[in-house]
Design an enzyme around this catalytic site. Structure first.
Site, mmCIF file in Angstrom:
data_model
loop_
_atom_site.group_PDB
_atom_site.id
_atom_site.type_symbol
_atom_site.label_atom_id
_atom_site.label_comp_id
_atom_site.label_asym_id
_atom_site.label_seq_id
_atom_site.Cartn_x
_atom_site.Cartn_y
_atom_site.Cartn_z
ATOM 1 N N TYR A 108 -2.719 -0.905 10.117
ATOM 2 C CA TYR A 108 -2.669 -1.336 8.714
ATOM 3 C C TYR A 108 -1.332 -0.967 8.094
ATOM 4 C CZ TYR A 108 -4.006 -1.544 3.748
ATOM 5 O OH TYR A 108 -4.062 -1.824 2.401
ATOM 6 N N SER A 157 0.838 -1.202 0.000
ATOM 7 C CA SER A 157 0.000 0.000 0.000
ATOM 8 C C SER A 157 0.873 1.251 0.000
ATOM 9 C CB SER A 157 -0.892 0.015 1.250
ATOM 10 O OG SER A 157 -1.562 1.254 1.396
#
Length: 254
Positions: free
Chosen positions: A160, A147
């Site tokens: 995350y 990400s």
């Protein structure tokens, strides 16, 4: 389109979103695709129908991740389904895509949320790779979906971000370790892509426009944008690329 005929691919979390896009693209390129999902039977069925309607080949694996024994259970199901499909036990392409994202700044994240995020996003891929390597043929491909949060600060998704940062490190380590088998290991790092995971962040026209404005192209990404990068990394054309983090954010935050 690339040529993945004769190859078998396993994509975790591929019943919808980016995973579905990758599954459909690899199947279109000729791979036999194992569509993994956690619990959404309807979404997995739709992905299979999409692949088969386009002339591709696929089967589904419904196995929850982030629980004890998940990697072993996944490959027990993979071996059984592949045998029933008529294939051998070999694997050529593994895409670690399955992930969860629980919001929380440093003062908000709980130990339980952190443990759950790491279990699904980091621990499961590690042991899935471990199991996969018993089946993966030399010259295989491992693709980890990371990400933009590993290089750009998003304080509201701390757990995350940490879990994906660990995946970037895993890519580097595995690339070095598996080079002698001609197995490439690379990371794709998407930015904001239109999936169910971030639907709440683009719930209003203003919010959607703000997210689109992060990209040099002034739009949100689509699952197909990421799937095309994955297709390249899964192909023989990428044989001289390993240990790399491919920015697939559409030029976000330039």
């Amino acid at each position: 389109m690339g040529d993945l005929r004769g190859k078998t691919a396993l994509i975790t979390g591929s019943s919808r979103g980016i995973g579905r896009g990758i599954a459909q693209r690899l199947a279109a390129d000729g791979a036999l695709v194992a569509v993994h999902y956690g619990s959404n039977d309807a979404a997995a069925k739709e992905t299979l129908e999409n692949i088969r309607a386009a002339g591709g080949r696929a089967f589904a694996l419904g196995v929850p991740l982030g629980v004890p024994g998940d990697a072993e259970a996944l490959f027990a199901a993979f071996d059984a389904e592949l045998a029933a499909y008529g294939g051998d036990s070999g694997l050529d392409i593994l895409v670690n895509n399955a992930a969860i994202s629980l919001p929380g700044h440093i003062g908000e994240v709980t130990p339980e949320e952190f443990d759950r995020t790491i279990a699904v996003n980091t621990k499961a891929p590690l042991f899935i790779v471990q199991q996969a390597l018993h089946r993966m043929r030399n010259g295989g491909r491992i693709i980890n979906i990371s990400s933009a949060v590993t290089t750009t600060a998003f304080p509201s998704t701390l757990a995350y971000a940490l879990s994906k940062g660990a995946m970037d490190t895993l890519t580097l380590t595995l690339a070095k370790d598996l080079g002698e088998r001609d197995i490439t290991v690379n990371t794709i790092a998407p930015g904001f892509v239109e999936t169910e995971m971030n639907a709440a962040l683009r719930a209003t026209p203003e919010a959607r426009a703000a997210l689109a404005g992060l990209s040099a192209f002034n739009r949100l990404g689509h699952p197909g944008d990421i799937a095309d990068v994955a297709a390249f990394l899964a192909s023989d054309d990428s044989r001289w690329i390993t240990g790399q983090r491919i920015d697939a954010t559409g030029g976000s935050m330039l």
